[in-house]
Motif scaffolding. Structure first.
Motif, mmCIF file in Angstrom:
data_model
loop_
_atom_site.group_PDB
_atom_site.id
_atom_site.type_symbol
_atom_site.label_atom_id
_atom_site.label_comp_id
_atom_site.label_asym_id
_atom_site.label_seq_id
_atom_site.Cartn_x
_atom_site.Cartn_y
_atom_site.Cartn_z
ATOM 1 N N LEU A 1 -4.101 16.583 13.026
ATOM 2 C CA LEU A 1 -4.276 15.310 13.711
ATOM 3 C C LEU A 1 -3.387 15.268 14.947
ATOM 4 C CD1 LEU A 1 -4.105 12.843 10.663
ATOM 5 C CD2 LEU A 1 -6.165 13.671 11.817
ATOM 6 N N GLN A 2 -3.693 14.343 15.851
ATOM 7 C CA GLN A 2 -2.896 14.133 17.040
ATOM 8 C C GLN A 2 -2.536 12.654 17.150
ATOM 9 O OE1 GLN A 2 -1.952 16.691 18.982
ATOM 10 N NE2 GLN A 2 -3.158 18.133 17.748
ATOM 11 N N VAL A 3 -1.362 12.353 17.696
ATOM 12 C CA VAL A 3 -0.983 10.965 17.946
ATOM 13 C C VAL A 3 -1.988 10.349 18.920
ATOM 14 C CG1 VAL A 3 0.766 9.443 18.939
ATOM 15 C CG2 VAL A 3 1.455 11.357 17.486
ATOM 16 N N GLY A 4 -2.456 9.147 18.601
ATOM 17 C CA GLY A 4 -3.447 8.466 19.420
ATOM 18 C C GLY A 4 -4.874 8.727 18.988
ATOM 19 N N GLU A 5 -5.066 9.635 18.040
ATOM 20 C CA GLU A 5 -6.411 10.004 17.592
ATOM 21 C C GLU A 5 -7.014 8.911 16.705
ATOM 22 O OE1 GLU A 5 -8.551 13.615 14.999
ATOM 23 O OE2 GLU A 5 -6.498 13.812 15.746
ATOM 24 N N ASP A 6 -8.341 8.664 16.896
ATOM 25 C CA ASP A 6 -9.078 7.758 16.019
ATOM 26 C C ASP A 6 -9.441 8.489 14.735
ATOM 27 O OD1 ASP A 6 -9.032 5.684 17.883
ATOM 28 O OD2 ASP A 6 -10.885 6.358 18.844
ATOM 29 N N VAL A 7 -9.222 7.838 13.587
ATOM 30 C CA VAL A 7 -9.516 8.443 12.287
ATOM 31 C C VAL A 7 -10.229 7.427 11.412
ATOM 32 C CG1 VAL A 7 -7.573 10.059 12.352
ATOM 33 C CG2 VAL A 7 -7.244 7.756 11.407
ATOM 34 N N GLN A 8 -10.737 7.919 10.284
ATOM 35 C CA GLN A 8 -11.297 7.046 9.257
ATOM 36 C C GLN A 8 -10.351 7.061 8.054
ATOM 37 O OE1 GLN A 8 -15.281 9.021 9.326
ATOM 38 N NE2 GLN A 8 -16.043 6.914 9.224
ATOM 39 N N VAL A 9 -10.238 5.909 7.420
ATOM 40 C CA VAL A 9 -9.271 5.765 6.330
ATOM 41 C C VAL A 9 -9.930 5.062 5.148
ATOM 42 C CG1 VAL A 9 -6.997 4.901 5.654
ATOM 43 C CG2 VAL A 9 -7.439 5.506 8.055
ATOM 44 N N LEU A 10 -9.799 5.647 3.970
ATOM 45 C CA LEU A 10 -10.211 4.987 2.732
ATOM 46 C C LEU A 10 -8.955 4.503 2.012
ATOM 47 C CD1 LEU A 10 -13.020 7.328 1.295
ATOM 48 C CD2 LEU A 10 -13.284 5.081 2.360
ATOM 49 N N ILE B 1 0.867 -1.188 0.000
ATOM 50 C CA ILE B 1 0.000 0.000 0.000
ATOM 51 C C ILE B 1 0.894 1.226 0.000
ATOM 52 C CG2 ILE B 1 -1.811 1.285 1.185
ATOM 53 C CD1 ILE B 1 -2.674 -1.276 2.539
ATOM 54 N N ARG B 2 0.724 2.080 -0.988
ATOM 55 C CA ARG B 2 1.492 3.323 -1.062
ATOM 56 C C ARG B 2 0.683 4.461 -0.444
ATOM 57 N NH1 ARG B 2 3.663 2.720 -7.270
ATOM 58 N NH2 ARG B 2 5.419 1.313 -6.835
ATOM 59 N N PRO B 3 1.360 5.490 0.057
ATOM 60 C CA PRO B 3 0.643 6.596 0.704
ATOM 61 C C PRO B 3 -0.421 7.240 -0.181
ATOM 62 C CG PRO B 3 2.973 6.752 1.184
ATOM 63 C CD PRO B 3 2.829 5.651 0.165
ATOM 64 N N GLU B 4 -0.156 7.313 -1.489
ATOM 65 C CA GLU B 4 -1.136 7.957 -2.378
ATOM 66 C C GLU B 4 -2.380 7.107 -2.612
ATOM 67 O OE1 GLU B 4 2.165 6.413 -5.240
ATOM 68 O OE2 GLU B 4 1.994 7.123 -3.170
ATOM 69 N N PHE B 5 -2.379 5.859 -2.111
ATOM 70 C CA PHE B 5 -3.559 5.007 -2.225
ATOM 71 C C PHE B 5 -4.511 5.208 -1.045
ATOM 72 C CE2 PHE B 5 -0.862 1.553 -4.525
ATOM 73 C CZ PHE B 5 -0.705 2.408 -5.600
ATOM 74 N N ILE B 6 -4.119 6.074 -0.117
ATOM 75 C CA ILE B 6 -4.846 6.230 1.142
ATOM 76 C C ILE B 6 -5.349 7.665 1.294
ATOM 77 C CG2 ILE B 6 -4.574 6.267 3.671
ATOM 78 C CD1 ILE B 6 -2.552 4.016 3.385
ATOM 79 N N LYS B 7 -6.557 7.819 1.808
ATOM 80 C CA LYS B 7 -7.091 9.130 2.198
ATOM 81 C C LYS B 7 -7.491 9.055 3.660
ATOM 82 C CE LYS B 7 -8.793 13.312 1.715
ATOM 83 N NZ LYS B 7 -7.918 14.490 1.576
ATOM 84 N N ILE B 8 -6.965 9.997 4.456
ATOM 85 C CA ILE B 8 -7.209 10.006 5.903
ATOM 86 C C ILE B 8 -8.219 11.102 6.244
ATOM 87 C CG2 ILE B 8 -6.139 10.238 8.182
ATOM 88 C CD1 ILE B 8 -3.456 9.505 6.766
ATOM 89 N N TYR B 9 -9.220 10.754 7.057
ATOM 90 C CA TYR B 9 -10.264 11.695 7.461
ATOM 91 C C TYR B 9 -10.357 11.757 8.986
ATOM 92 C CZ TYR B 9 -12.059 11.138 2.665
ATOM 93 O OH TYR B 9 -12.197 11.103 1.303
ATOM 94 N N LYS B 10 -10.775 12.903 9.473
ATOM 95 C CA LYS B 10 -11.175 12.986 10.875
ATOM 96 C C LYS B 10 -12.342 12.032 11.119
ATOM 97 C CE LYS B 10 -8.861 16.379 13.028
ATOM 98 N NZ LYS B 10 -8.307 16.295 14.391
ATOM 99 N N LYS B 11 -12.446 11.517 12.326
ATOM 100 C CA LYS B 11 -13.511 10.576 12.654
ATOM 101 C C LYS B 11 -14.876 11.195 12.385
ATOM 102 C CE LYS B 11 -15.031 7.388 16.277
ATOM 103 N NZ LYS B 11 -14.785 6.903 17.657
ATOM 104 N N GLY B 12 -15.693 10.480 11.627
ATOM 105 C CA GLY B 12 -17.044 10.952 11.305
ATOM 106 C C GLY B 12 -17.119 11.832 10.085
ATOM 107 N N ALA B 13 -15.967 12.106 9.441
ATOM 108 C CA ALA B 13 -15.958 13.040 8.307
ATOM 109 C C ALA B 13 -16.230 12.369 6.968
ATOM 110 C CB ALA B 13 -14.618 13.768 8.239
#
Length: 353
Positions: free
Chosen positions: A316-325, A259-271
């Motif tokens: 973002l903060q270390v330890g934070e829950d996020v959503q990932v596509l 998995i390469r970084p450009e294959f991933i999108k990171i969102y705040k939880k619930g976003a």
């Protein structure tokens, strides 16, 4: 092809430095030999120059087999990593050296050296000595000296390695433009994939003495043919239980995935508003500031992956829950790589970098 290596084998005692090396480069192209340390890049370059002799196989330049031709008669220009300039010669005399060895008339030497001084942006520095020049200027002198005898092929051994980052970027752009203006077939060695992708017309990826893949930077990066290329290029995360991720199935025989970084999108939880059924729950493990973005290390289930996060988005903060596509990944068996798309993301308008 203007430069060709056909079934080259090179051994040093029991060590095999080149294993059935085959590739071709068209006239006027700038090719990069890219691979990790010890992958056989410099051995290939030295065999092309005639500084090493293959145990078997054939080397062709401009249609002529050159295996038995002396280095000085192959029409090769060589730029070394450490410049190899003569300390007690001026810029002018360093550039003129090869022409003087060939007993070129003085008037022709002056004309050719002045032409190269203008081409390389060294005007006004003709009487300076190497210790009066910057690293970038010394590399330009080495480049001009190699071009002076009008070689058929130019070889460069890690030409940017001894130069600081800012000058290296400027010199990369200058070198590519200059080589294309001159029209000389050129090959440079590098272990820096960003350098190869940015500068080269073609990339030859080497590993353990073998050529893994040859192609344009776009093709080699986006369509890796072997497991090594898929893992070596990009800031890849290598995982085994990839079928535990939403939208991905197990491919028969393919035990691992990249998995390469450009294959991933990171969102705040619930976003996440779209493709909710494809979104993974992740936890931020580490953040590294890269100037233009954040590098983010994520834990998804029991997997560790790496993504990028925009500076324009809410921090973002270390330890934070996020959503990932995760839009796509490469799976591979022992010899082949396969692209797998996330089956839970059906919209064809999704843009992949």
């Amino acid at each position: 092809m203007y430069v060709e290596m056909k079934h080259i084998e090179k051994e040093y005692g029991t060590f095999k430095a080149s294993r059935d090396v085959c590739f071709g480069i068209e006239k006027g192209r700038l090719a990069a030999l890219l691979g990790p340390s010890g992958s056989g890049k410099t051995t290939i370059l030295r065999m092309l120059a005639g500084l090493e002799t293959p145990n078997s196989g054939d080397i062709y330049i401009a249609g002529n087999r050159v295996n038995d031709i002396a280095p000085a008669k192959r029409g090769i220009g060589f730029v070394f990593q450490n410049y190899a300039l003569f300390r007690y010669m001026t810029v002018f005399d360093n550039i003129a050296f090869g022409l003087e060895i060939q007993h070129v008339p003085r008037g022709e030497i002056r004309r050719r050296v002045q032409e190269l001084i203008e081409l390389t942006g060294l005007a006004g520095m003709e009487k300076r000595y190497p210790n009066q020049l910057s690293g970038g200027q010394r590399q330009r002198v080495a480049f001009a000296r190699a071009l002076a005898p009008n070689p058929q092929v130019l070889l460069l051994d890690e030409p940017f390695a001894a130069i600081d980052a800012k000058v290296r970027q400027e010199l990369r752009n200058w070198l590519k433009d200059t080589i294309h203006r001159v029209g000389i077939t050129s090959i440079f060695v590098t272990h820096d994939q960003g350098e190869a992708i940015e500068v080269a017309d073609d990339i030859i990826v080497t590993n353990q003495g073998r050529v893994e893949q040859v192609g344009s930077p776009t093709d080699v990066y986006k369509n890796p043919k072997t497991p090594f290329v898929a893992q070596f290029l990009g800031s890849s995360s290598i995982i085994d239980t990839y079928d535990s991720l939403k939208g991905f199935r197990r491919v028969s025989g393919a035990a691992k995935a990249v998995i390469r970084p450009e294959f991933i999108k990171i969102y705040k939880k619930g976003a996440v508003q779209q493709y909710v059924n494809a979104a993974e729950q992740g936890v931020v493990q580490a953040l590294h500031f890269r100037g233009s973005h954040w590098d983010v290390t994520l834990k998804i289930k029991d997997l560790i992956v790496h993504g990028e996060y925009s500076l324009d988005d809410e921090p973002l903060q270390v330890g934070e829950d996020v959503q990932v596509l995760i839009y796509r990944l490469y799976v591979f068996d022992e010899s082949h790589t396969y692209l797998e798309e996330n089956q839970n993301i059906q919209n064809k308008d999704v843009f992949y970098i």
